[in-house]
Design a protein around this motif. Structure first.
Motif, PDB file in Angstrom:
ATOM      1  N   UNK A   1      -6.069 -25.958  32.474  1.00  0.00           N
ATOM      2  CA  UNK A   1      -4.974 -26.020  31.514  1.00  0.00           C
ATOM      3  C   UNK A   1      -3.701 -25.419  32.096  1.00  0.00           C
ATOM      4  N   UNK A   2      -3.847 -24.274  32.776  1.00  0.00           N
ATOM      5  CA  UNK A   2      -2.677 -23.603  33.331  1.00  0.00           C
ATOM      6  C   UNK A   2      -2.085 -24.394  34.488  1.00  0.00           C
ATOM      7  N   UNK A   3      -2.946 -25.015  35.298  1.00  0.00           N
ATOM      8  CA  UNK A   3      -2.454 -25.786  36.443  1.00  0.00           C
ATOM      9  C   UNK A   3      -1.556 -26.920  35.990  1.00  0.00           C
TER      10      UNK A   3
ATOM     11  N   UNK B   1      -7.125 -34.292  15.610  1.00  0.00           N
ATOM     12  CA  UNK B   1      -8.236 -35.165  15.985  1.00  0.00           C
ATOM     13  C   UNK B   1      -8.173 -35.590  17.450  1.00  0.00           C
ATOM     14  N   UNK B   2      -7.645 -34.728  18.326  1.00  0.00           N
ATOM     15  CA  UNK B   2      -7.584 -35.037  19.747  1.00  0.00           C
ATOM     16  C   UNK B   2      -8.983 -35.062  20.339  1.00  0.00           C
ATOM     17  N   UNK B   3      -9.255 -36.028  21.202  1.00  0.00           N
ATOM     18  CA  UNK B   3     -10.564 -36.141  21.832  1.00  0.00           C
ATOM     19  C   UNK B   3     -10.876 -34.935  22.704  1.00  0.00           C
TER      20      UNK B   3
ATOM     21  N   UNK C   1      -4.324 -33.016  27.225  1.00  0.00           N
ATOM     22  CA  UNK C   1      -4.719 -33.434  28.568  1.00  0.00           C
ATOM     23  C   UNK C   1      -5.035 -34.912  28.477  1.00  0.00           C
ATOM     24  N   UNK C   2      -4.271 -35.714  29.171  1.00  0.00           N
ATOM     25  CA  UNK C   2      -4.266 -37.158  28.973  1.00  0.00           C
ATOM     26  C   UNK C   2      -5.628 -37.807  29.186  1.00  0.00           C
ATOM     27  N   UNK C   3      -6.034 -38.634  28.216  1.00  0.00           N
ATOM     28  CA  UNK C   3      -7.255 -39.432  28.320  1.00  0.00           C
ATOM     29  C   UNK C   3      -6.940 -40.928  28.283  1.00  0.00           C
TER      30      UNK C   3
ATOM     31  N   UNK D   1      -0.712 -36.309  33.735  1.00  0.00           N
ATOM     32  CA  UNK D   1      -1.677 -35.228  33.522  1.00  0.00           C
ATOM     33  C   UNK D   1      -1.762 -34.718  32.094  1.00  0.00           C
ATOM     34  N   UNK D   2      -0.766 -34.991  31.278  1.00  0.00           N
ATOM     35  CA  UNK D   2      -0.819 -34.547  29.883  1.00  0.00           C
ATOM     36  C   UNK D   2      -0.408 -35.704  28.980  1.00  0.00           C
ATOM     37  N   UNK D   3      -0.713 -35.567  27.694  1.00  0.00           N
ATOM     38  CA  UNK D   3      -0.322 -36.609  26.737  1.00  0.00           C
ATOM     39  C   UNK D   3       1.182 -36.635  26.535  1.00  0.00           C
ATOM     40  N   UNK D   4       1.794 -35.466  26.504  1.00  0.00           N
ATOM     41  CA  UNK D   4       3.240 -35.373  26.319  1.00  0.00           C
ATOM     42  C   UNK D   4       3.829 -34.332  27.242  1.00  0.00           C
ATOM     43  N   UNK D   5       4.999 -34.634  27.805  1.00  0.00           N
ATOM     44  CA  UNK D   5       5.688 -33.699  28.697  1.00  0.00           C
ATOM     45  C   UNK D   5       7.173 -33.771  28.378  1.00  0.00           C
ATOM     46  N   UNK D   6       7.744 -32.642  27.968  1.00  0.00           N
ATOM     47  CA  UNK D   6       9.114 -32.620  27.500  1.00  0.00           C
ATOM     48  C   UNK D   6       9.881 -31.487  28.192  1.00  0.00           C
TER      49      UNK D   6
END
Length: 239
Positions: free
Chosen positions: A8-10, A80-82, A138-140, A146-151
């Motif tokens: 998660x931190x990486x 409800x994230x997987x 964490x993108x599935x 690498x993530x679902x959202x990056x802002x």
């Protein structure tokens, strides 16, 4: 530190160090601090049934620009994230606006972040002269991200979605569309601006880049400066 914390931190650290390299935000500045801001943050994620889902989150600042003590509240996080089945993970990382150094970070939800409830988290900026990144999930979805959202949250108070490359406008002040802009504002000064050349036309640059209409406005010199310093390298249409 166990492997899940490291994972998660990486994600947040690697993405955080890209703030200055990827962001055009430093070239356009907003109003002075003191007025709260609200943004609608779009998010696409995979839910517990394995299907792609979407949500519109609400992010508020207690000041118009980021500074030490600014409280950032994010609400509407999906339950409800997987990845978690309950509280989707998210994280803020503060980065020095000049050096790009990582200053501090905070993880919420997921396996090892700080627990939260009702789909809301609050983060208080710990440093002055700093911007921040916000990562969610964490993108599935097999998009390579690498993530679902990056802002990107710029020190000046501007927000951008890295994956779409677009600014996110304040919820209370939607961006002006091209049609409105060209009919309500006299752009003749841009069409005949002294900065125009064979590669750049201020009127075309203004009309083709909606985000700059609210961030810069019909200022030929400022538009030209943005194109020279950022827009040309970004491939923005200027003719």
């Amino acid at each position: 530190m166990n492997q899940k914390i490291k994972k998660e931190l990486a994600v947040i650290v690697v993405m955080g160090v890209l703030l200055l390299a990827l962001s055009p935000l430093a070239s356009v500045r907003s109003a002075a601090a003191g007025v709260a801001k609200t943004f609608t943050i779009p998010l696409t994620y995979t839910n517990t049934t394995g299907k792609k889902a979407s949500a519109n989150l609400t992010m508020t600042y207690t000041t118009a620009s980021l500074t030490k003590g600014t409280v950032i509240k994010l609400s509407g996080l999906p339950s409800d994230s997987i990845y978690t089945g309950a509280n989707i993970n998210c994280g803020f990382i503060e980065i020095d606006s000049k050096s790009g150094d990582i200053l501090t970070y905070k993880l919420f939800g997921g396996t090892n972040g700080t627990a939260y409830s009702n789909g809301s988290v609050s983060y208080t900026m710990q440093n002055a002269n700093a911007g921040a990144t916000l990562t969610i999930g964490l993108n599935q979805n097999n998009t390579g991200n690498p993530s679902d959202g990056y802002y990107l949250l710029d020190e000046s108070g501007l927000v951008a979605d890295v994956y779409t490359g677009k600014f996110i406008n304040e919820s209370t002040a939607p961006a002006t569309t091209n049609t409105t802009a060209t009919t309500s504002i006299d752009l003749s000064g841009l069409a005949n601006a002294s900065v125009n050349n064979s590669e750049f036309n201020a009127k075309a640059y203004y009309e083709n880049n909606v985000d700059l209409q609210s961030a810069i406005g019909p200022d030929a010199q400022a538009l030209y400066n943005h194109w020279v310093n950022y827009g040309k390298a970004e491939g923005r249409k200027a003719k």
